[in-house]
Design a protein around this motif. Structure first.
Motif, mmCIF file in Angstrom:
data_model
loop_
_atom_site.group_PDB
_atom_site.id
_atom_site.type_symbol
_atom_site.label_atom_id
_atom_site.label_comp_id
_atom_site.label_asym_id
_atom_site.label_seq_id
_atom_site.Cartn_x
_atom_site.Cartn_y
_atom_site.Cartn_z
ATOM 1 N N ALA A 16 0.677 -1.138 -0.046
ATOM 2 C CA ALA A 16 0.070 -0.061 -0.093
ATOM 3 C C ALA A 16 0.868 1.328 0.140
ATOM 4 O O ALA A 16 0.624 2.330 -0.703
ATOM 5 C CB ALA A 16 -0.984 -0.053 1.219
ATOM 6 N N SER A 17 2.057 1.243 0.713
ATOM 7 C CA SER A 17 2.861 2.434 0.759
ATOM 8 C C SER A 17 3.510 2.605 -0.596
ATOM 9 O O SER A 17 3.808 3.780 -1.068
ATOM 10 C CB SER A 17 3.983 2.112 1.854
ATOM 11 O OG SER A 17 3.571 2.058 3.031
ATOM 12 N N VAL A 18 3.834 1.450 -1.279
ATOM 13 C CA VAL A 18 4.386 1.541 -2.812
ATOM 14 C C VAL A 18 3.354 2.568 -3.476
ATOM 15 O O VAL A 18 3.713 3.635 -4.301
ATOM 16 C CB VAL A 18 4.938 0.369 -3.331
ATOM 17 C CG1 VAL A 18 5.102 0.551 -4.907
ATOM 18 C CG2 VAL A 18 5.973 -0.069 -2.532
ATOM 19 N N ILE A 19 2.125 2.172 -3.464
ATOM 20 C CA ILE A 19 1.103 2.607 -4.384
ATOM 21 C C ILE A 19 0.869 4.242 -3.905
ATOM 22 O O ILE A 19 0.879 5.069 -4.414
ATOM 23 C CB ILE A 19 -0.258 2.114 -4.230
ATOM 24 C CG1 ILE A 19 -0.208 0.513 -4.826
ATOM 25 C CG2 ILE A 19 -1.310 2.715 -4.875
ATOM 26 C CD1 ILE A 19 0.399 0.460 -6.299
ATOM 27 N N LEU A 105 9.346 8.753 6.483
ATOM 28 C CA LEU A 105 9.691 8.474 7.787
ATOM 29 C C LEU A 105 8.347 8.518 8.559
ATOM 30 O O LEU A 105 8.090 7.516 9.520
ATOM 31 C CB LEU A 105 10.534 9.788 8.435
ATOM 32 C CG LEU A 105 10.540 9.859 9.762
ATOM 33 C CD1 LEU A 105 11.508 8.536 10.374
ATOM 34 C CD2 LEU A 105 11.122 10.961 10.223
ATOM 35 N N ILE A 106 7.322 9.369 8.171
ATOM 36 C CA ILE A 106 5.887 9.677 9.061
ATOM 37 C C ILE A 106 4.965 8.278 8.302
ATOM 38 O O ILE A 106 4.684 7.465 9.566
ATOM 39 C CB ILE A 106 5.360 10.809 8.528
ATOM 40 C CG1 ILE A 106 6.169 12.087 8.777
ATOM 41 C CG2 ILE A 106 3.873 10.851 9.107
ATOM 42 C CD1 ILE A 106 6.414 12.203 10.408
ATOM 43 N N VAL A 110 3.928 5.906 11.717
ATOM 44 C CA VAL A 110 2.416 5.642 11.888
ATOM 45 C C VAL A 110 1.947 4.164 11.286
ATOM 46 O O VAL A 110 1.191 3.850 12.060
ATOM 47 C CB VAL A 110 1.630 6.494 10.532
ATOM 48 C CG1 VAL A 110 0.123 6.352 10.646
ATOM 49 C CG2 VAL A 110 1.900 8.022 11.380
ATOM 50 N N GLY A 111 2.597 3.643 10.513
ATOM 51 C CA GLY A 111 2.411 2.121 10.159
ATOM 52 C C GLY A 111 2.737 1.290 11.114
ATOM 53 O O GLY A 111 2.016 0.350 11.527
ATOM 54 N N ILE A 112 3.652 1.395 11.966
ATOM 55 C CA ILE A 112 4.071 0.534 12.946
ATOM 56 C C ILE A 112 3.356 0.610 14.055
ATOM 57 O O ILE A 112 2.785 -0.115 14.909
ATOM 58 C CB ILE A 112 5.643 0.479 13.153
ATOM 59 C CG1 ILE A 112 6.301 -0.156 11.647
ATOM 60 C CG2 ILE A 112 6.203 -0.458 14.341
ATOM 61 C CD1 ILE A 112 7.820 -0.052 11.805
#
Length: 125
Positions: A16-19, A105-106, A110-112
């Motif tokens: 999802a982050s790649v997108i 970074l953010i 937030v994800g973890i």
């Protein structure tokens, strides 16, 4: 099972982050939007991808109907959105950091520390 879900959640988050990052960079570099607005569009797109992966692969549906999970995900996602945009704004406006570095970074923080916990304990339970 918890370890497997954590690994899948991190893989889902990465996808999802790649997108999200692709959309952010496209919006900033090609469409010429302000970095925080581009990041907002990326975050929305990544959120949709993450919900679909979370429901269908990471937490395998859970016990709630999809509309209940979608509503719960939306509530968690609003918190995610606020944390990401506030973090991006702080990094860009106050610290004067590069928007790509700021986004990475953010998003990781937030994800973890927010997304995994809230999705596993509230959305897909």
């Amino acid at each position: 099972m918890v370890k497997s879900a954590f690994i899948k959640a991190q893989a889902s988050s990465l996808m999802a982050s790649v997108i999200d990052f692709i959309m952010t960079v496209m919006m900033v570099e090609w469409v010429k939007l302000y970095a925080v607005l581009g990041a907002a569009i990326g975050t929305i797109t990544g959120g949709v991808v993450n919900f679909l992966l979370g429901r269908n692969w990471v937490f395998t549906g859970g016990s709630k109907p999809v509309f209940v999970q979608a509503f719960r995900y939306f509530l968690v996602w609003v918190g995610n959105f606020i944390l990401n945009i506030a973090g991006m704004t702080l990094m860009i406006q106050v610290i004067h950091a590069n928007y790509i570095f700021s986004k990475i970074l953010i998003s990781l923080l937030v994800g973890i520390f927010y997304n995994y916990l809230m999705q596993g304990k509230f959305v897909f339970k």
